[in-house]
Design an enzyme around this catalytic site. Structure first.
Site, short mmCIF file in Angstrom:
data_model
loop_
_atom_site.label_atom_id
_atom_site.label_comp_id
_atom_site.label_asym_id
_atom_site.label_seq_id
_atom_site.Cartn_x
_atom_site.Cartn_y
_atom_site.Cartn_z
CB CYS A 99 36.40 -32.61 -10.79
SG CYS A 99 34.97 -32.45 -9.73
NE ARG A 136 32.86 -36.55 -7.28
CZ ARG A 136 33.68 -35.60 -7.71
NH1 ARG A 136 33.86 -35.42 -9.01
NH2 ARG A 136 34.34 -34.83 -6.86
C1 BEZ Z 1 36.78 -32.66 -5.87
O1 BEZ Z 1 37.83 -32.93 -5.32
O2 BEZ Z 1 36.63 -32.81 -7.07
C2 BEZ Z 1 35.64 -32.15 -5.06
C3 BEZ Z 1 35.48 -32.64 -3.79
C4 BEZ Z 1 34.43 -32.17 -3.00
C5 BEZ Z 1 33.56 -31.23 -3.53
C6 BEZ Z 1 33.72 -30.77 -4.81
C7 BEZ Z 1 34.76 -31.23 -5.59
#
Ligand code: BEZ
Length: 217
Positions: free
Chosen positions: A54, A131
């Site tokens: 993110c 996402r």
């Molecule tokens: C992330 O790295 O942004 C992420 C990865 C898996 C689940 C939630 C966030």
């Protein structure tokens, strides 16, 4: 009958219908969908603040923000985190990387907006929005959607390409072929009568046959 749970959307929103209305607390005050009327809006969700993928996405969204603004597009983020978490995270991104996050972020703690837009995939996470990217036109109509899983960071070139393709289609009454990018030929809508099909092949377009013709714009 399918029973609805708190995190299960009633259904995904549908293309070419009004985007679900909202009034939401954001990092830039309370905002409603109507506040964006008259401009394009990209509403996107991320799983959680202070997470690595993110963070890379937020930096990438900030990088294309001027390109979006130049196209008359506003950007609005969302996750199921508090406004205080959002503020702390964007301050941290700026402190550690120098990247300023210029767009507002919805703090959707009660999951109202996430549920209305079908952003929660209970099979994936009950607390983290997938996402998602929603392309909403100046009349408030939902024009395109992208859904990616938690593990897959989004491609900003594709997000810009979708906006360019939608705006080109609207401006010229055309469609855009696979892998189209601005400057490439566009698709002339296929003729729907025999007479128009005859005319089409003589019209000077680049045609494979009467139903597949391209032109420059
Ligand atoms: C992330 O790295 O942004 C992420 C990865 C898996 C689940 C939630 C966030």
């Amino acid at each position: 009958m399918v029973m609805e749970t708190e995190t299960r959307p009633v259904g995904l929103p549908r293309l070419n219908e009004p985007a679900p209305d909202f009034e939401a607390v954001t990092t830039q005050g309370t905002l409603t969908l109507a506040d964006f009327h008259g401009r394009w809006l990209i509403l996107f969700s991320h799983p959680a603040d202070f997470t690595p993928v993110c963070t890379t996405e937020f930096m990438a969204f900030a990088e294309i923000y001027p390109d979006l603004q130049a196209r008359g597009v506003d950007l609005l983020g969302l996750s199921i985190d508090s406004v205080f978490s959002h503020i702390a995270w964007v301050r941290n991104i700026e402190e550690k990387t120098g990247v300023h996050i210029p767009f507002p972020i919805i703090a959707d703690l009660n999951k109202e907006v996430a549920s209305a837009y079908g952003m929660l995939m209970p099979g994936e996470s009950k607390t983290e929005t997938s996402r998602c990217v929603f392309f909403i036109d100046p009349k408030g109509t939902l024009r395109a959607m992208i859904y990616y899983p938690l593990s897959l960071g989004r491609n900003m070139a594709e997000i810009l390409r979708v906006i360019d393709a939608l705006q080109t289609a609207d401006a010229h009454g055309v469609a855009t072929p696979a892998n189209w990018t601005p400057g490439a030929k566009v698709i002339v809508p296929a003729p729907n009568t025999q007479e128009l099909a005859e005319e089409r092949v003589k019209a000077g377009y680049e045609c494979v046959d009467w139903y597949l013709c391209k032109k420059d714009i």
